[in-house]
Design a protein around this motif. Structure first.
Motif, mmCIF file in Angstrom:
data_model
loop_
_atom_site.group_PDB
_atom_site.id
_atom_site.type_symbol
_atom_site.label_atom_id
_atom_site.label_comp_id
_atom_site.label_asym_id
_atom_site.label_seq_id
_atom_site.Cartn_x
_atom_site.Cartn_y
_atom_site.Cartn_z
ATOM 1 N N ARG A 76 2.085 -3.136 -2.578
ATOM 2 C CA ARG A 76 0.847 -2.680 -1.658
ATOM 3 C C ARG A 76 1.421 -1.935 -0.559
ATOM 4 N N LEU A 77 1.305 -0.799 -0.380
ATOM 5 C CA LEU A 77 1.521 0.239 0.505
ATOM 6 C C LEU A 77 0.726 0.685 1.282
ATOM 7 N N ALA A 78 1.143 0.755 2.583
ATOM 8 C CA ALA A 78 0.192 1.718 3.805
ATOM 9 C C ALA A 78 1.267 2.272 4.671
ATOM 10 N N SER A 79 0.725 3.497 4.638
ATOM 11 C CA SER A 79 1.536 4.364 5.644
ATOM 12 C C SER A 79 0.691 4.555 6.853
ATOM 13 N N GLN A 80 1.636 4.395 8.037
ATOM 14 C CA GLN A 80 1.065 4.512 9.410
ATOM 15 C C GLN A 80 1.609 5.903 9.802
ATOM 16 N N ILE A 81 2.149 6.789 9.086
ATOM 17 C CA ILE A 81 2.801 7.846 9.497
ATOM 18 C C ILE A 81 1.819 9.300 9.674
ATOM 19 N N GLN A 82 1.712 9.810 10.370
ATOM 20 C CA GLN A 82 0.769 10.890 10.568
ATOM 21 C C GLN A 82 1.024 12.373 9.730
ATOM 22 N N ASP A 83 2.446 12.505 9.938
ATOM 23 C CA ASP A 83 2.851 13.748 9.409
ATOM 24 C C ASP A 83 3.068 13.650 7.869
ATOM 25 N N ALA A 84 2.309 14.543 6.940
ATOM 26 C CA ALA A 84 2.414 14.340 5.732
ATOM 27 C C ALA A 84 3.528 14.526 5.055
ATOM 28 N N VAL A 85 4.443 15.520 5.412
ATOM 29 C CA VAL A 85 5.694 15.406 4.655
ATOM 30 C C VAL A 85 6.542 14.343 4.878
ATOM 31 N N THR A 86 6.703 13.753 6.240
ATOM 32 C CA THR A 86 7.437 12.698 6.517
ATOM 33 C C THR A 86 6.737 11.485 5.656
ATOM 34 N N SER A 87 5.743 11.411 5.463
ATOM 35 C CA SER A 87 4.849 10.315 4.921
ATOM 36 C C SER A 87 5.135 10.281 3.399
ATOM 37 N N ASP A 88 5.331 11.380 2.857
ATOM 38 C CA ASP A 88 5.493 11.558 1.509
ATOM 39 C C ASP A 88 6.652 11.275 1.282
ATOM 40 N N ARG A 89 7.868 11.514 2.119
ATOM 41 C CA ARG A 89 9.318 11.205 1.915
ATOM 42 C C ARG A 89 9.420 9.637 2.115
ATOM 43 N N ARG A 90 8.806 8.987 2.902
ATOM 44 C CA ARG A 90 9.135 7.738 3.089
ATOM 45 C C ARG A 90 8.498 6.672 2.112
ATOM 46 N N ARG A 91 7.214 7.467 1.694
ATOM 47 C CA ARG A 91 6.498 6.617 0.255
ATOM 48 C C ARG A 91 7.544 6.797 -0.954
ATOM 49 N N LEU A 92 8.146 7.808 -1.023
ATOM 50 C CA LEU A 92 8.818 8.077 -2.256
ATOM 51 C C LEU A 92 10.180 7.310 -2.204
ATOM 52 N N THR A 93 10.719 6.918 -0.939
ATOM 53 C CA THR A 93 11.709 5.978 -0.906
ATOM 54 C C THR A 93 11.416 4.562 -1.442
ATOM 55 N N VAL A 94 10.149 4.183 -1.155
ATOM 56 C CA VAL A 94 9.949 3.010 -1.723
ATOM 57 C C VAL A 94 9.483 3.006 -3.155
ATOM 58 N N GLU A 95 8.889 4.341 -3.583
ATOM 59 C CA GLU A 95 8.686 4.301 -4.947
ATOM 60 C C GLU A 95 9.720 4.291 -5.958
ATOM 61 N N ASN A 96 10.835 4.692 -5.284
ATOM 62 C CA ASN A 96 11.843 4.843 -6.089
ATOM 63 C C ASN A 96 12.481 3.337 -6.803
ATOM 64 N N LEU A 97 12.173 2.426 -6.010
ATOM 65 C CA LEU A 97 12.432 0.848 -6.251
ATOM 66 C C LEU A 97 11.150 0.271 -6.789
ATOM 67 N N PHE A 98 10.033 0.152 -6.400
ATOM 68 C CA PHE A 98 8.876 -0.345 -6.972
ATOM 69 C C PHE A 98 7.705 0.421 -7.168
ATOM 70 N N TYR A 99 6.903 0.012 -8.105
ATOM 71 C CA TYR A 99 5.392 0.648 -8.285
ATOM 72 C C TYR A 99 4.534 0.592 -7.187
ATOM 73 N N LYS A 100 3.705 1.373 -6.659
ATOM 74 C CA LYS A 100 2.974 0.894 -5.628
ATOM 75 C C LYS A 100 1.546 1.062 -5.943
ATOM 76 N N VAL A 101 0.865 0.311 -5.088
ATOM 77 C CA VAL A 101 -0.699 0.682 -4.972
ATOM 78 C C VAL A 101 -0.890 0.992 -3.659
ATOM 79 N N GLU A 102 -1.451 2.144 -3.482
ATOM 80 C CA GLU A 102 -1.335 2.707 -1.812
ATOM 81 C C GLU A 102 -2.997 2.258 -1.296
ATOM 82 N N VAL A 103 -2.737 1.800 -0.183
ATOM 83 C CA VAL A 103 -3.778 1.555 0.617
ATOM 84 C C VAL A 103 -4.444 2.666 1.401
ATOM 85 N N ARG A 104 -5.450 3.045 1.173
ATOM 86 C CA ARG A 104 -6.054 4.367 2.058
ATOM 87 C C ARG A 104 -6.258 4.057 3.541
ATOM 88 N N ARG A 105 -5.989 4.926 4.179
ATOM 89 C CA ARG A 105 -6.011 4.830 5.804
ATOM 90 C C ARG A 105 -7.344 4.580 6.237
#
Length: 105
Positions: A76-105
């Motif tokens: 279960r993934l929740a991003s607290q990163i405001q910058d969309a580009v940084t948030s996408d990069r960080r999310r993909l880092t985790v997604e390379n290892l695991f499937y994710k279910v994203e929690v909406r802000r």
């Protein structure tokens, strides 16, 4: 995966910030023994706030086991990163290892 319902069971709840991430167990109590038998789980859970690099290194044995079994673990993934580009990069880092279910802000 829950064998009765066929629905995925979460492995971790992961919260992303710009420079690190935090996580906690999300597996159901009935899966505690299974979780503790995963390769490298002691090392992974020894520090639940990590840099992205440290998380990748510590979580890779679990991800590798999933690949060997032709499955992936869910987080279960929740991003607290405001910058969309940084948030996408960080999310993909985790997604390379695991499937994710994203929690909406």
């Amino acid at each position: 995966m829950n064998e009765v319902t066929g629905k995925p069971e979460m492995f971790l709840t992961v919260k992303l910030s710009e420079n690190n991430l935090t996580f906690e167990p999300a597996w159901p109590p009935a899966r505690q023994e299974d979780a503790m038998a995963l390769p490298g789980i002691g090392e992974l859970m020894s520090s639940t706030t990590r840099t992205y690099e440290s998380f990748i290194q510590a979580a890779k044995p679990v991800s590798d086991l999933g690949s060997q079994k032709e499955c992936k673990y869910y987080v279960r993934l929740a991003s607290q990163i405001q910058d969309a580009v940084t948030s996408d990069r960080r999310r993909l880092t985790v997604e390379n290892l695991f499937y994710k279910v994203e929690v909406r802000r």
